[in-house]
Each structure stands twice: as C-alpha cells, then as structure tokens.
Design a protein around this motif. Structure first.
Motif, short mmCIF file in Angstrom:
data_model
loop_
_atom_site.label_atom_id
_atom_site.label_comp_id
_atom_site.label_asym_id
_atom_site.label_seq_id
_atom_site.Cartn_x
_atom_site.Cartn_y
_atom_site.Cartn_z
N VAL A 1 1.02 -0.84 0.20
CA VAL A 1 0.31 -0.43 0.16
C VAL A 1 0.83 1.11 -0.18
CG1 VAL A 1 -1.63 1.46 0.96
CG2 VAL A 1 -2.17 -1.53 1.58
N THR A 2 0.76 1.85 -0.34
CA THR A 2 1.39 3.32 -1.22
C THR A 2 0.58 4.43 0.05
OG1 THR A 2 3.10 2.63 -3.38
CG2 THR A 2 2.08 5.45 -2.40
N GLY B 1 -4.06 7.33 8.14
CA GLY B 1 -5.56 6.48 7.70
C GLY B 1 -5.76 5.66 8.36
N ILE B 2 -4.95 4.53 8.73
CA ILE B 2 -5.13 3.79 9.74
C ILE B 2 -4.40 3.90 11.42
CG2 ILE B 2 -4.70 1.74 7.96
CD1 ILE B 2 -1.71 1.61 8.75
N GLY B 3 -4.81 3.37 12.82
CA GLY B 3 -4.42 2.15 14.07
C GLY B 3 -3.54 2.01 13.55
N ASP C 1 -10.70 5.38 1.59
CA ASP C 1 -10.34 4.34 0.64
C ASP C 1 -9.05 2.96 0.93
OD1 ASP C 1 -8.25 6.47 2.12
OD2 ASP C 1 -6.82 5.76 -0.05
N LEU C 2 -8.81 2.82 2.25
CA LEU C 2 -8.10 1.84 2.65
C LEU C 2 -9.14 0.96 3.19
CD1 LEU C 2 -5.59 2.88 4.74
CD2 LEU C 2 -5.74 2.69 2.51
N THR D 1 -11.31 -1.41 1.88
CA THR D 1 -11.43 -2.76 0.96
C THR D 1 -9.92 -3.51 0.58
OG1 THR D 1 -11.51 -1.56 -0.98
CG2 THR D 1 -13.89 -1.60 -0.26
N ARG D 2 -8.59 -2.53 1.02
CA ARG D 2 -8.01 -2.88 0.92
C ARG D 2 -6.66 -3.67 2.59
NH1 ARG D 2 -4.43 0.49 -2.26
NH2 ARG D 2 -4.79 2.24 -1.12
N VAL D 3 -7.56 -2.95 3.74
CA VAL D 3 -6.75 -3.28 4.81
C VAL D 3 -7.56 -3.50 6.41
CG1 VAL D 3 -4.43 -1.57 6.48
CG2 VAL D 3 -4.52 -1.47 4.03
N MET D 4 -7.44 -3.81 6.61
CA MET D 4 -8.23 -4.63 7.76
C MET D 4 -7.42 -4.70 8.61
SD MET D 4 -9.96 -7.93 5.59
CE MET D 4 -11.69 -7.68 7.09
#
Length: 103
Positions: free
Chosen positions: A36-37, A44-46, A63-64, A66-69
């Motif tokens: 992920v770039t 936008g992630i913890g 925007d993340l 669907t890709r990052v969980m």
C-alpha cells in the motif's frame, strides 16, 4: 536510510502488510502479502503491538477499507523490516519517511 526502497514503482503501493484472512471454505487462514502506498502524512490507520511486531488496529481512511483490515501485520516500511520492532520505533520510522511511502 530507514525508508530506503520506499519509492517502489507499484502504483497501488504493503510489501509490508501481511493479510491473514479466514478462508470460509477450508477453515484455514490464508496469508497474503501486498503493498500500500501512502501519499499523505496521516496514514488513516491505527497501529498496535502484535506478537511479531506491528499490526493494524483500526482503519479510518475510506479508500483503504477494502484493502487493509484490522489484524493485518505491517511487515516493513520501504525496505526496513518491522519484525520484532517496538511499536514506538515503528511509529517513529513511519513518521520520518518521506511520502509517497510504501508499507
């Protein structure tokens, strides 16, 4: 340099995130590495400490979603491995890397 290799040509940008998703058909965990770039200072992630280093705790960036969980392992920032690195060191590394940054 801590962020060496962060200018990979992958357009979507996480050599660094290891995704362990449950496979409902075989009841086994699948492991998938992906890039992920991140182009902005705020990711936008913890993040949280995990058994192997650092994991995603929450995802705020739409925007993340669907890709990052939550639970995805963050393996590296650019070419710098985060395996076994304390959370504070990982955050410092991420904060100091120029954008765009691949994790």
């Amino acid at each position: 340099a801590a962020c060496a290799g962060s200018s990979k040509s992958n357009p979507e940008g996480l050599d660094a995130i290891l995704d362990s998703r449950f496979d409902g058909n075989t009841h086994q965990t699948q492991k998938l590495e992906f890039d992920v770039t991140f182009r902005h200072k705020k990711l936008g992630i913890g993040l949280r400490k995990s058994a192997s280093g650092v994991a995603v705790e929450s995802v705020q960036a739409k925007d993340l979603l669907t890709r990052v969980m939550p639970g995805d392992e963050v393996l590296s920032v650019g070419s710098k491995s985060l395996s076994g690195v304390p959370l504070s060191s990982a955050i410092s590394t991420i904060s100091s890397c120029p954008r765009p940054m691949v994790i």
